[in-house]
Design a protein around this motif. Structure first.
Motif, short mmCIF file in Angstrom:
data_model
loop_
_atom_site.label_atom_id
_atom_site.label_comp_id
_atom_site.label_asym_id
_atom_site.label_seq_id
_atom_site.Cartn_x
_atom_site.Cartn_y
_atom_site.Cartn_z
N THR A 266 0.81 -1.22 0.00
CA THR A 266 0.00 0.00 0.00
C THR A 266 0.85 1.27 0.00
O THR A 266 0.30 2.37 0.07
N GLY A 267 2.16 1.12 -0.03
CA GLY A 267 3.03 2.30 -0.15
C GLY A 267 3.57 2.86 1.16
O GLY A 267 4.21 3.92 1.14
N ASP A 268 3.36 2.20 2.30
CA ASP A 268 4.03 2.63 3.53
C ASP A 268 5.51 2.31 3.39
O ASP A 268 5.88 1.28 2.80
N VAL A 269 6.34 3.16 4.02
CA VAL A 269 7.79 3.07 3.77
C VAL A 269 8.56 2.92 5.08
O VAL A 269 8.51 3.80 5.94
N ALA A 270 9.28 1.81 5.23
CA ALA A 270 10.20 1.70 6.36
C ALA A 270 11.56 2.18 5.92
O ALA A 270 12.05 1.81 4.85
N ASN A 271 12.16 3.02 6.72
CA ASN A 271 13.53 3.47 6.43
C ASN A 271 14.20 3.82 7.75
O ASN A 271 13.58 3.71 8.83
N LYS A 272 15.44 4.22 7.67
CA LYS A 272 16.24 4.50 8.86
C LYS A 272 15.49 5.41 9.84
O LYS A 272 14.81 6.35 9.42
N ILE A 273 15.66 5.13 11.11
CA ILE A 273 14.98 5.89 12.16
C ILE A 273 15.18 7.41 11.93
O ILE A 273 16.29 7.86 11.67
N GLY A 274 14.08 8.14 12.02
CA GLY A 274 14.14 9.58 11.79
C GLY A 274 13.56 10.00 10.45
O GLY A 274 13.24 11.18 10.25
N PRO B 140 4.03 6.64 6.88
CA PRO B 140 2.80 6.23 6.21
C PRO B 140 2.75 6.78 4.78
O PRO B 140 3.24 7.88 4.51
N ALA B 141 2.12 6.02 3.91
CA ALA B 141 2.06 6.37 2.48
C ALA B 141 1.52 7.79 2.27
O ALA B 141 1.96 8.49 1.35
N ARG B 142 0.60 8.24 3.16
CA ARG B 142 -0.02 9.54 2.93
C ARG B 142 1.00 10.69 3.01
O ARG B 142 0.74 11.79 2.52
N LEU B 143 2.17 10.45 3.62
CA LEU B 143 3.19 11.50 3.71
C LEU B 143 4.22 11.44 2.59
O LEU B 143 5.15 12.25 2.54
N VAL B 144 4.07 10.44 1.72
CA VAL B 144 5.06 10.23 0.65
C VAL B 144 4.52 10.80 -0.65
O VAL B 144 3.44 10.40 -1.11
N GLY C 58 9.47 3.55 -13.20
CA GLY C 58 8.88 4.89 -13.28
C GLY C 58 8.53 5.39 -11.88
O GLY C 58 8.87 4.75 -10.87
N ILE C 59 7.84 6.51 -11.85
CA ILE C 59 7.45 7.13 -10.57
C ILE C 59 5.95 6.92 -10.40
O ILE C 59 5.18 7.08 -11.36
N CYS C 60 5.53 6.55 -9.19
CA CYS C 60 4.10 6.32 -8.97
C CYS C 60 3.68 6.88 -7.62
O CYS C 60 4.53 7.11 -6.75
N PRO C 61 2.36 7.11 -7.43
CA PRO C 61 1.89 7.49 -6.10
C PRO C 61 2.18 6.36 -5.10
O PRO C 61 2.24 5.18 -5.48
N ALA C 62 2.37 6.73 -3.84
CA ALA C 62 2.59 5.73 -2.79
C ALA C 62 1.24 5.15 -2.38
O ALA C 62 0.63 5.60 -1.42
N SER C 63 0.78 4.19 -3.15
CA SER C 63 -0.52 3.57 -2.88
C SER C 63 -0.54 2.21 -3.58
O SER C 63 0.30 1.95 -4.45
N ARG C 64 -1.54 1.40 -3.22
CA ARG C 64 -1.66 0.09 -3.88
C ARG C 64 -1.86 0.27 -5.39
O ARG C 64 -1.17 -0.36 -6.19
N ASP C 65 -2.76 1.20 -5.76
CA ASP C 65 -3.01 1.41 -7.19
C ASP C 65 -1.77 1.94 -7.89
O ASP C 65 -1.48 1.58 -9.04
N GLY C 66 -1.08 2.82 -7.19
CA GLY C 66 0.14 3.38 -7.78
C GLY C 66 1.15 2.29 -8.08
O GLY C 66 1.69 2.20 -9.18
N LEU C 67 1.40 1.45 -7.09
CA LEU C 67 2.39 0.37 -7.28
C LEU C 67 1.91 -0.60 -8.36
O LEU C 67 2.70 -1.04 -9.21
N LEU C 68 0.62 -0.92 -8.34
CA LEU C 68 0.11 -1.88 -9.33
C LEU C 68 0.14 -1.31 -10.75
O LEU C 68 0.25 -2.06 -11.73
#
Ligand code: MRU
Length: 369
Positions: free
Chosen positions: A249-257, A335-339, A347-357
């Motif tokens: 769904t486009g949530d992103v885990a990355n380095k703390i902070g 959360p995806a809503r902040l990306v 390519g580039i897509c929205p951070a969402s399920r539809d975007g990734l698909l």
């Protein structure tokens, strides 16, 4: 990319055809030291101790770790043991699981006598694929930098803030977040990178700064807490970070902070982009905050710090009072809503399920099967 003017990858097969060369990243920026991995335990230890780190490079090292194990013993039990040992090293970057599963899938149908040679072949291909993916991320992401440059009336420099190290040191080559930066440099766009120090392990201050300096890109190291202030004052055109795992769904885990930077970016209308190779997408999960395992590392990474003394030696010192406990969650989830968008090799897509698909339609077919 270049180290003292020489093209270098972050991992390579040594001339003996069986051991693996790595850059010992725990020694940077004060010493450029390489190390040879000759058995499974050494490969696992290199990942765990973060001599190699960064999601794609962890995956590449794990692939070679399986190959090294197959060279010693190519039985089913050995393959199983190698996969288990490597999987236990670090929990958050899904590229590790992806690479280990890929090696297991590729090798398990082969007779043991054929496994070692094929394992080295597949590990080398995974490394080459990573380089091509990152090059494509660069081609796709550079349009954002070009747009920022045009928006500024082609005056000054495009100011990009990055967190941790998602550079070539974190991959096999090019990096993910840095690939568009290196492409923009090739195109002659003036750049200035704000490099978050990235406490507690300081991957920004010690690795990204070193990488950019070797590459001749203007940059300034800042305390992690400085980013919000710079954004408020219009000093950041774009945030560009990497990731260890992206949910379907486009949530992103990355380095703390990273999460705090995304919050500040949203409050200041600064675009916040995440660059990722497709093996970083975990199609099996939807809720990043609840479902992504967050690595807890040794508290001493918070209570102590290493640095170079005036006499040139590197020493660790204690920062905190004796007896004060410390906690060290190594990643967080944005959360995806902040990306603003995800930059991938397709390519580039929205951070969402539809975007990734929209970029990976074959996953829709798999989900419906
Ligand atoms: O703990 P690390 O140094 O392995 O964490 C690395 C990161 O968080 C990177 O941003 C991420 O792996 C992307 S690397 C292209």
């Amino acid at each position: 990319m270049r180290v003292q003017g020489h093209d270098t990858r972050a991992i390579w097969l040594e001339p003996d055809g069986k051991s693996i060369g790595i850059i010992d990243q725990t020694k940077l920026p004060h010493e450029f030291a390489t190390r040879r991995l000759t058995n499974l335990a050494e490969a696992a230890q290199a990942i765990q101790s973060m001599q190699v780190r960064g999601a794609p490079l962890i995956g590449a090292t794990a692939a070679y770790g399986v190959a090294i194990a197959m060279k010693h013993d190519a039985s089913d039990q050995s393959l199983d043991q190698a996969c288990k040992t490597l999987m236990a090293t670090r929990p958050t970057a899904v590229n590790l699981r992806w690479a280990v599963e890929e090696m297991r899938r590729y090798l398990s149908g082969l007779p043991p006598s054929a496994r070692a040679a094929k394992a080295y072949e597949r590990a080398a291909a995974i490394c080459d694929e990573d380089v091509e993916i990152n090059r494509a991320i660069g081609d796709n992401g550079v349009v954002l930098i070009e747009a920022a440059w045009r928006k500024k009336g082609e005056r000054g420099a495009v100011e990009i803030l990055t967190h941790c190290n998602a550079g070539w040191l974190a991959t096999v080559d090019w990096g993910t977040a840095t690939a568009p930066i290196y492409r923009a440099q090739e195109l002659g766009i003036p750049l200035h990178i704000w490099v978050d120090e990235t406490r507690p392990r300081n991957q920004g201050a010690s690795l990204t700064a070193w990488e950019l300096r070797e590459q001749g890109i203007a940059h300034t190291v800042i305390a992690d807490n400085a980013g919000g202030h710079l954004m408020q004052h219009g000093r950041v055109d774009l945030c560009l970070v990497g990731t260890d795992r992206v949910t379907a769904t486009g949530d992103v885990a990355n380095k703390i902070g990273t999460y705090l930077k995304a919050l500040a970016a949203r409050d200041n209308n600064v675009p916040f982009y995440v660059a990722l190779p497709s093996p970083t997408v975990d199609w099996t999960i939807a809720d990043g905050v609840r479902e992504i395992p967050i690595e807890e590392r040794d508290a001493r990474e918070v209570t102590e710090i290493a640095g170079r003394l005036p006499d040139g030696t590197v020493a660790r010192v204690q920062l905190t009072p004796d007896g004060s406990p410390a906690a060290n969650p190594a990643f967080d989830v944005t959360p995806a809503r902040l990306v603003t968008g995800l930059i991938t090799e397709r390519g580039i897509c929205p951070a969402s399920r539809d975007g990734l698909l929209s970029l990976f339609p074959e996953r829709r077919l798999a989900a419906n099967a």
